[in-house]
Design an enzyme around this catalytic site. Structure first.
Site, PDB file in Angstrom:
ATOM      1  N   CYS A 150     -44.171 -45.006 -60.294  1.00  0.00           N
ATOM      2  CA  CYS A 150     -43.308 -44.166 -60.537  1.00  0.00           C
ATOM      3  C   CYS A 150     -43.785 -43.500 -61.901  1.00  0.00           C
ATOM      4  O   CYS A 150     -43.852 -42.208 -61.974  1.00  0.00           O
ATOM      5  CB  CYS A 150     -41.890 -44.811 -60.519  1.00  0.00           C
TER       6      CYS A 150
HETATM    7  N1  LIG Z   1     -38.114 -49.884 -58.486  1.00  0.00           N
HETATM    8  C1  LIG Z   1     -38.988 -48.788 -58.525  1.00  0.00           C
HETATM    9  O1  LIG Z   1     -38.615 -47.915 -59.208  1.00  0.00           O
HETATM   10  C2  LIG Z   1     -40.503 -48.838 -58.113  1.00  0.00           C
HETATM   11  C3  LIG Z   1     -41.099 -50.111 -57.651  1.00  0.00           C
HETATM   12  N2  LIG Z   1     -42.567 -49.987 -57.332  1.00  0.00           N
HETATM   13  C4  LIG Z   1     -43.151 -51.210 -56.701  1.00  0.00           C
HETATM   14  O2  LIG Z   1     -42.630 -51.356 -55.228  1.00  0.00           O
HETATM   15  C5  LIG Z   1     -42.547 -52.896 -55.009  1.00  0.00           C
HETATM   16  C6  LIG Z   1     -41.047 -53.189 -54.846  1.00  0.00           C
HETATM   17  O3  LIG Z   1     -40.276 -52.894 -55.909  1.00  0.00           O
HETATM   18  P1  LIG Z   1     -38.508 -53.241 -55.994  1.00  0.00           P
HETATM   19  O4  LIG Z   1     -38.215 -52.829 -54.555  1.00  0.00           O
HETATM   20  O5  LIG Z   1     -38.069 -52.408 -57.244  1.00  0.00           O
HETATM   21  O6  LIG Z   1     -38.851 -54.703 -56.420  1.00  0.00           O
HETATM   22  P2  LIG Z   1     -37.545 -55.772 -55.881  1.00  0.00           P
HETATM   23  O7  LIG Z   1     -37.646 -56.756 -57.068  1.00  0.00           O
HETATM   24  O8  LIG Z   1     -36.105 -54.907 -56.145  1.00  0.00           O
HETATM   25  O9  LIG Z   1     -38.032 -56.273 -54.618  1.00  0.00           O
HETATM   26  C7  LIG Z   1     -39.023 -57.135 -54.093  1.00  0.00           C
HETATM   27  C8  LIG Z   1     -39.020 -57.783 -53.096  1.00  0.00           C
HETATM   28  O10 LIG Z   1     -40.187 -58.629 -52.770  1.00  0.00           O
HETATM   29  C9  LIG Z   1     -39.661 -60.042 -52.320  1.00  0.00           C
HETATM   30  N3  LIG Z   1     -40.712 -60.849 -53.096  1.00  0.00           N
HETATM   31  C10 LIG Z   1     -40.519 -61.165 -54.554  1.00  0.00           C
HETATM   32  N4  LIG Z   1     -41.267 -61.881 -54.954  1.00  0.00           N
HETATM   33  C11 LIG Z   1     -42.117 -62.363 -53.789  1.00  0.00           C
HETATM   34  C12 LIG Z   1     -43.259 -62.939 -53.308  1.00  0.00           C
HETATM   35  N5  LIG Z   1     -43.892 -63.715 -54.446  1.00  0.00           N
HETATM   36  N6  LIG Z   1     -43.781 -63.152 -52.362  1.00  0.00           N
HETATM   37  C13 LIG Z   1     -43.292 -62.206 -51.431  1.00  0.00           C
HETATM   38  N7  LIG Z   1     -42.120 -61.666 -51.553  1.00  0.00           N
HETATM   39  C14 LIG Z   1     -41.569 -61.558 -52.669  1.00  0.00           C
HETATM   40  C15 LIG Z   1     -38.100 -60.179 -52.843  1.00  0.00           C
HETATM   41  O11 LIG Z   1     -37.579 -60.279 -51.468  1.00  0.00           O
HETATM   42  P3  LIG Z   1     -36.976 -61.838 -51.055  1.00  0.00           P
HETATM   43  O12 LIG Z   1     -36.735 -62.690 -52.166  1.00  0.00           O
HETATM   44  O13 LIG Z   1     -36.100 -61.644 -50.085  1.00  0.00           O
HETATM   45  O14 LIG Z   1     -38.428 -62.467 -50.038  1.00  0.00           O
HETATM   46  C16 LIG Z   1     -37.724 -58.873 -53.207  1.00  0.00           C
HETATM   47  O15 LIG Z   1     -36.653 -58.336 -52.858  1.00  0.00           O
HETATM   48  C17 LIG Z   1     -43.104 -53.526 -56.362  1.00  0.00           C
HETATM   49  O16 LIG Z   1     -44.504 -53.736 -56.236  1.00  0.00           O
HETATM   50  C18 LIG Z   1     -42.982 -52.343 -57.407  1.00  0.00           C
HETATM   51  O17 LIG Z   1     -43.835 -52.483 -58.697  1.00  0.00           O
HETATM   52  C19 LIG Z   1     -43.070 -48.827 -57.059  1.00  0.00           C
HETATM   53  C20 LIG Z   1     -42.502 -47.572 -57.588  1.00  0.00           C
HETATM   54  C21 LIG Z   1     -41.347 -47.700 -58.059  1.00  0.00           C
HETATM   55  C1  LIG Z   2     -38.169 -50.035 -65.664  1.00  0.00           C
HETATM   56  C2  LIG Z   2     -39.349 -50.872 -65.460  1.00  0.00           C
HETATM   57  O1  LIG Z   2     -39.381 -51.799 -65.748  1.00  0.00           O
HETATM   58  N1  LIG Z   2     -40.286 -50.067 -64.694  1.00  0.00           N
HETATM   59  C3  LIG Z   2     -41.560 -50.664 -64.291  1.00  0.00           C
HETATM   60  C4  LIG Z   2     -42.580 -50.015 -63.622  1.00  0.00           C
HETATM   61  C5  LIG Z   2     -41.757 -49.327 -62.334  1.00  0.00           C
HETATM   62  C6  LIG Z   2     -42.664 -49.930 -60.967  1.00  0.00           C
HETATM   63  O2  LIG Z   2     -42.132 -51.004 -60.523  1.00  0.00           O
HETATM   64  O3  LIG Z   2     -43.739 -49.236 -60.775  1.00  0.00           O
HETATM   65  P1  LIG Z   2     -45.040 -49.944 -60.169  1.00  0.00           P
HETATM   66  O4  LIG Z   2     -44.986 -50.309 -59.011  1.00  0.00           O
HETATM   67  O5  LIG Z   2     -46.030 -48.840 -60.431  1.00  0.00           O
HETATM   68  O6  LIG Z   2     -45.624 -51.014 -61.312  1.00  0.00           O
HETATM   69  C7  LIG Z   2     -42.315 -51.484 -65.384  1.00  0.00           C
HETATM   70  O7  LIG Z   2     -42.216 -50.863 -66.610  1.00  0.00           O
HETATM   71  O8  LIG Z   2     -43.067 -52.369 -64.953  1.00  0.00           O
END
Ligand SMILES: NC(=O)C1=CN([C@@H]2O[C@H](COP(=O)(O)OP(=O)(O)OC[C@H]3O[C@@H](n4cnc5c(N)ncnc54)[C@H](OP(=O)(O)O)[C@@H]3O)[C@@H](O)[C@H]2O)C=CC1
Ligand SMILES: CC(=O)N[C@@H](CCC(=O)OP(=O)(O)O)C(=O)O
Length: 340
Positions: A150
């Protein structure tokens, strides 16, 4: 209709992805996975989806997933994605990985910044960086998409025209970026606990945030005709709002620059990109919240170029760009399902 799997369905990025895909005419969500024992329904995990999806989560099983889905969106933390990608690719399931596991092309750089050894060299070779505005031609045939981060999408889209045209120095570019708290995901952590972050504004990981090498890598690629690597100074901040990324970026021009010429350059650079809005006013996160737009403007201030850009971290920064990639991979117009 393409059968779709959402792996890691309980998180914030998945919630947005499911919301978008439920309105997509070419996608049907057939699998949702979670490690939770009681096979929770998706709408129990995400009450905002109540009445819109009738599906229970299941544990991840590559064979069962491949029977029903041609593409898997992985919304897992980094390192968890690389543990499952090979099993899906062996079964001919195409993968759009929202984590950072396949974004850096060099496994050593991944290990240096993420503190883990990369265990899937084959996937790293196969992965295509899924920022459609820059790599639109490479995405349609891809088997594995590394969906961009992001902060990185905001910063790269803001700087790409200047770097491609060789208008600014490639070192000493300062990216002062701020993120809403949903950027840290749904799992509770001390730093995102309400009393810790509410009414507070703080920087973190100064000089060592893992998005630094991702921004450097992509912008160096964008500017490869001119050779020198790009090295940014990236400083992230946590701001007490739910969602949104805002980046204020300072770069030193290599020669005289005129503000309205720069705006024209940006408009021309993004004229085929429906989700980048080059605006003349100063953008605000509220204007791009809940949309797939990245809003950008540019100013010239005391001899420096200042670029201001923002997007919704959960949509253009994660799930929305993932659907853009899905559209390109499966032959839909890039905007399908994304008129949010
Ligand atoms: N939040 C954001 O703004 C952004 C996020 N991302 C990326 O997208 C991905 C998801 O992010 P986000 O939705 O925020 O994360 P969350 O923490 O909200 O969700 C991640 C999900 O993955 C599952 N999980 C956690 N650990 C493990 C594990 N070890 N093995 C398998 N499943 C697991 C969990 O589900 P459960 O416990 O139900 O199994 C959890 O709900 C990440 O890689 C993040 O860096 C990218 C850009 C922006
Ligand atoms: C506010 C906050 O903690 N933001 C996350 C980045 C957001 C994210 O999950 O992005 P990626 O999938 O690119 O890692 C961080 O700084 O690690």
């Amino acid at each position: 209709m393409t059968g779709v799997a959402i792996v890691g369905a309980s998180g914030y990025a998945s919630r947005e992805l499911i919301r978008i895909l439920l309105n997509h005419p070419g996608a049907e969500i057939r699998v949702a996975t979670s490690r939770q024992d009681d096979s929770p329904r998706v709408d129990a995990l995400h009450p905002s989806l109540a009445g819109r999806i009738d599906l229970a989560c299941e544990p991840f099983d590559a064979d069962r997933l491949a029977e029903r889905a041609r593409v898997a969106f992985l919304a897992l933390p980094h390192t968890a994605s690389m543990a499952v990608v090979a099993s899906l690719r062996e079964r001919n399931v195409r993968v759009i990985d929202l984590s950072a596991d396949y974004r850096l092309t060099d496994a050593q750089i991944y290990a240096d910044w993420y503190g883990h050894t990369h265990t899937d060299a084959v996937g790293l070779k196969e992965a295509v960086y899924g920022l459609p505005e820059l790599y639109r031609e490479s995405i349609p045939p891809a088997g594995l998409i590394a969906n961009p981060g992001c902060y990185t999408s905001t910063s790269i889209l803001a700087l790409a025209p200047l770097i491609r045209e060789n208008l600014v120095e490639r070192t000493g570019i300062v990216i002062d970026a701020k993120s809403g708290v949903s950027g840290a995901g749904r799992s509770p952590k001390l730093s995102t606990h309400f009393p810790e972050c509410n009414e507070s504004f703080s920087a973190y990981n100064v000089g060592k945030h893992r998005h630094t090498p991702e921004i450097d890598q992509v912008l160096t690629d964008v500017g490869c005709a001119q050779g020198d690597p790009v090295e940014v100074i990236f400083t992230p901040h946590l701001v007490p709002m739910d969602r949104g990324i805002f980046a204020t970026i300072y770069a030193t021009p290599r020669g005289p620059v005129v503000e309205h010429d720069l705006l024209d350059l940006y408009r021309s650079f993004y004229k085929q990109s429906p989700f980048v809005r080059v605006v003349s006013h100063l953008p605000a996160t509220k204007e791009s919240a809940f949309t797939n737009y990245c809003d950008i403007t540019v100013r010239v201030v005391r001899g420096k170029v200042v670029v201001l850009a923002c997007l919704d971290n959960l949509i253009k920064g994660a799930s929305g760009v993932a659907v853009q990639n899905f559209n390109l991979m499966f032959g839909h117009p890039e905007t399908t399902g994304l008129a949010l």
